[in-house]
Design a protein around this motif. Sequence first.
Motif, PDB file in Angstrom:
ATOM      1  N   ASP A  24       0.863  -1.193   0.000  1.00  0.00           N
ATOM      2  CA  ASP A  24       0.000   0.000   0.000  1.00  0.00           C
ATOM      3  C   ASP A  24       0.899   1.243   0.000  1.00  0.00           C
ATOM      4  N   ASP A  25       0.301   2.431   0.063  1.00  0.00           N
ATOM      5  CA  ASP A  25       1.111   3.649  -0.062  1.00  0.00           C
ATOM      6  C   ASP A  25       2.190   3.735   1.009  1.00  0.00           C
ATOM      7  N   ALA A  26       1.891   3.202   2.187  1.00  0.00           N
ATOM      8  CA  ALA A  26       2.866   3.250   3.286  1.00  0.00           C
ATOM      9  C   ALA A  26       3.792   2.034   3.288  1.00  0.00           C
ATOM     10  N   HIS A  27       3.595   1.149   2.335  1.00  0.00           N
ATOM     11  CA  HIS A  27       4.358  -0.122   2.284  1.00  0.00           C
ATOM     12  C   HIS A  27       4.290  -0.851   3.630  1.00  0.00           C
ATOM     13  N   ARG A  28       3.095  -0.944   4.151  1.00  0.00           N
ATOM     14  CA  ARG A  28       2.878  -1.591   5.437  1.00  0.00           C
ATOM     15  C   ARG A  28       3.145  -3.086   5.335  1.00  0.00           C
ATOM     16  N   ILE A  29       3.866  -3.614   6.297  1.00  0.00           N
ATOM     17  CA  ILE A  29       4.077  -5.062   6.387  1.00  0.00           C
ATOM     18  C   ILE A  29       3.314  -5.567   7.602  1.00  0.00           C
TER      19      ILE A  29
END
Length: 483
Positions: A24-29
């Motif tokens: 996602d835009d925040a590169h959430r893992i």
Amino acid sequence: MAAEADLTAARPVVFRHGTVLTMDDAHRIERDADVLIEGERITAVGRNLPVPEGTVEIDASGGVVMPGMIDTHRHMWQTAMRGYGADWTLTQYFVWNYLQWGKSFRPEDIYAGNLLSAIEAIDAGVTTTVDWSHNLHTMEHADAAVDALTEVPGRFVFGYGNIQAAPWEWSALPEFRDFVSRRFSGGGTDMLGFQMAFDIPLDSPDFREKAAFEVARELGAPVTTHAGVRGATGDNGIRLMYEHGFMTPATIYVHAASLSPDSYHRIAATGGHASVSTESECSAGQGYPPTWKLREHGIGISLSMDTSVWWSADLFSAMRATLSADRAREHLEAHNRDETVTHHKLRAEQVVDWATRGGARALGLDSVVGSLEPGKKADVVLIKNDASPAMFPLLNQYGHVVFQAGRGDVHTVVVNGRVVKHDHRLVGVDLGKARAVVGQTVEYLKGALGPQAWDEGMHPEIPEVRVIDNPYTYTYTQETDQA
Ligand SMILES: [Zn+2]
């Protein structure tokens, strides 16, 4: 393990206990997390998700769940000749396909290559592929190409092209218009989109390609074009496109190597995207893989593999080659300034983004696919291989995807909510049929070329390699022999 009947029964699917790269835009893992798929869409991402009764559970523990990868430029018809041109240069490729043998391909040969390529894509976790289909010398060829894509449960964008005629010729044919309205009424769907695929050669003094761009504009079709291919296409084509207003955010510039800063500025200013095929650029000679330049100019980057006639059709290789080539160039440029790179600018994380979101942005599908977020279409890949010593420990997730994992580690693939691969095996795909039709194509082409041309095409002459004289070479003389 889920039974095949469960997987094909259109029930909800949940991946459990995986390391989820949402992109996602925040590169959430999300760690130890689940991804729930209902119908065609992702409906939830999180820990210990409640799921509807009858949901098929897929154990993702020890694995990475990520968005399906996106290839923005693949000449799928050439997969029938897999590996044949492994030792080619671009010149040899052009001679073989454009001048000598491309016209030998019948509609059924285009079909065979496309069928195998499409299956190969989904098997490797490439859920969206642009078919840069540039050998459509009759409408039967075009129909055969699309027929194959519609038989395979992947997401495709069909790029119509024809190297056997000029773009202003084939795009003006009434049967081309008829084909587009028959097969892509309303501009296609998010499962099968439409583009026009053609190039502007270096010497295009009167810009006759303008007519083809006008057809594309009228049809609302994005144009994908090999741009910045040393010796074939270059700055003049970019200038002509720019001056005539044909550079748009939907335009894809394939390779985009060997261009001037001015051309890169024009691409960036008009919002277009590059399709970088690093394995291709390294071997064929279009120019140095340009991500190190594209990054500096703020140009959107997507990845592609180009053609199976040379290279591997999986984006793990593309990510790995791209990260390596970009860093190699960064080191080389620094060494030429007598400097040392102590911190890499390009990270594995960014390359995973290019293989997923980058492709979605390039294709105008960013609201549809490219990340694992509720509401998006469910194109999902599970990378998991409990039998592999390379799949643990899983410490740096992006680094693991880029430098450790490979296509053999693709455990499960979902396209548009449908499981197409599970436990390392394709689901509901007829690989035997692809094997049979490709076998027929190979036999036919071998016969059409004859044994000598077939062999010479595969094994181009090797230029003489001279080993440099070495002043330290120790040579025996009579005296040393006698001593
Ligand atoms: Zn290409």
